[in-house]
Design a protein around this motif. Structure first.
Motif, PDB file in Angstrom:
ATOM      1  N   ASN A  27     -13.780 -11.585   2.386  1.00  0.00           N
ATOM      2  CA  ASN A  27     -12.986 -10.860   3.370  1.00  0.00           C
ATOM      3  C   ASN A  27     -13.645 -10.970   4.734  1.00  0.00           C
ATOM      4  O   ASN A  27     -14.833 -11.292   4.840  1.00  0.00           O
ATOM      5  N   THR A  39      -8.762  -8.599   6.732  1.00  0.00           N
ATOM      6  CA  THR A  39      -7.877  -9.376   5.869  1.00  0.00           C
ATOM      7  C   THR A  39      -7.351  -8.493   4.739  1.00  0.00           C
ATOM      8  O   THR A  39      -8.050  -7.605   4.249  1.00  0.00           O
ATOM      9  N   THR A  41      -5.914  -7.430   0.913  1.00  0.00           N
ATOM     10  CA  THR A  41      -6.378  -7.722  -0.435  1.00  0.00           C
ATOM     11  C   THR A  41      -5.401  -8.626  -1.175  1.00  0.00           C
ATOM     12  O   THR A  41      -4.177  -8.496  -1.035  1.00  0.00           O
ATOM     13  N   SER A  69      -8.432  -5.204   2.433  1.00  0.00           N
ATOM     14  CA  SER A  69      -9.394  -5.673   1.443  1.00  0.00           C
ATOM     15  C   SER A  69     -10.025  -4.497   0.721  1.00  0.00           C
ATOM     16  O   SER A  69     -10.316  -3.453   1.312  1.00  0.00           O
TER      17      SER A  69
END
Length: 209
Positions: A27, A39, A41, A69
């Protein structure tokens, strides 16, 4: 003005060609005012669009159409505790993971260890991914440092911006590979505390124009 979400996506998409990640592992985040962009998940980086990037406040509340994430806690805690940090990158790169699974610090086998702020790159204690315990362990290992290994997990770096965080991750993975290879031949000769202190002092002005 550049869109920070687009810049984050571009950096995330560059991780696989640089040998840092495969699939949806790892991430990346960037500070954004009083919060940060991270970012999402479980999404492939190549498929990301700016609207897929969630924004988190430092209290952990999230805004956006995607879930952040699962590792958002150590990103949040680094931003909250270290104002100089502008971007955070976590990766499951092969040589860093190999050493992290041994749960050992990387010693001063090469002077470039000083690039990360000290005479070792520490390995954080193990805790399950996404947990507050992992964040606590990571922050302890990164005290006075720009990077650490996460036991049985991967690497973590913190830079002043996306470019530095990315460069630090590439450099750390390269050092992990060099240390791994040197250990195949024997026990590397380590630099002394005095020698590393000299390098750390020299690095304070290194590369500045």
């Amino acid at each position: 003005m550049a869109d920070p979400r687009a810049e984050l996506i571009a950096a995330a998409q560059a991780m696989r060609p640089a040998g840092l990640n495969r699939g949806t592992a790892g991430n990346l985040s960037v500070r954004d005012g009083d919060g940060f962009l991270i970012t999402p998940t479980g999404m492939a980086y190549d498929d990301l669009l700016p609207d897929d990037i969630p924004r988190l406040a430092l209290d952990g509340t999230s805004a956006g159409q995607r879930k952040p994430s699962s590792e958002w806690r150590f990103h949040r805690d680094l931003y909250a505790s270290r104002p100089e940090v502008g971007a955070v990158l976590h990766a499951h790169s092969p040589f860093a993971v190999s050493l992290a699974c041994l749960r050992v610090d990387i010693p001063p086998f090469h002077y470039m260890i000083a690039r990360f702020g000290g005479d070792t790159v520490r390995c954080a204690d193990y805790a399950i991914f996404g947990s507050a315990e992992l964040s606590t362990a990571a922050l302890a290992a990164m005290e006075g440092r720009k990077a650490c290994l996460l036991a049985n997990h991967g690497l973590l770096v913190a830079g002043r911006d996306l470019a530095e965080a990315f460069a630090l991750a590439v450099e750390l993975e390269e050092l992990c590979e060099q240390y791994w290879r040197a250990c195949q031949l024997g026990s590397p000769t380590l630099l002394s505390a005095a020698e590393m202190a000299e390098v750390i002092d020299k690095f304070r002005g290194y590369g500045q124009q």
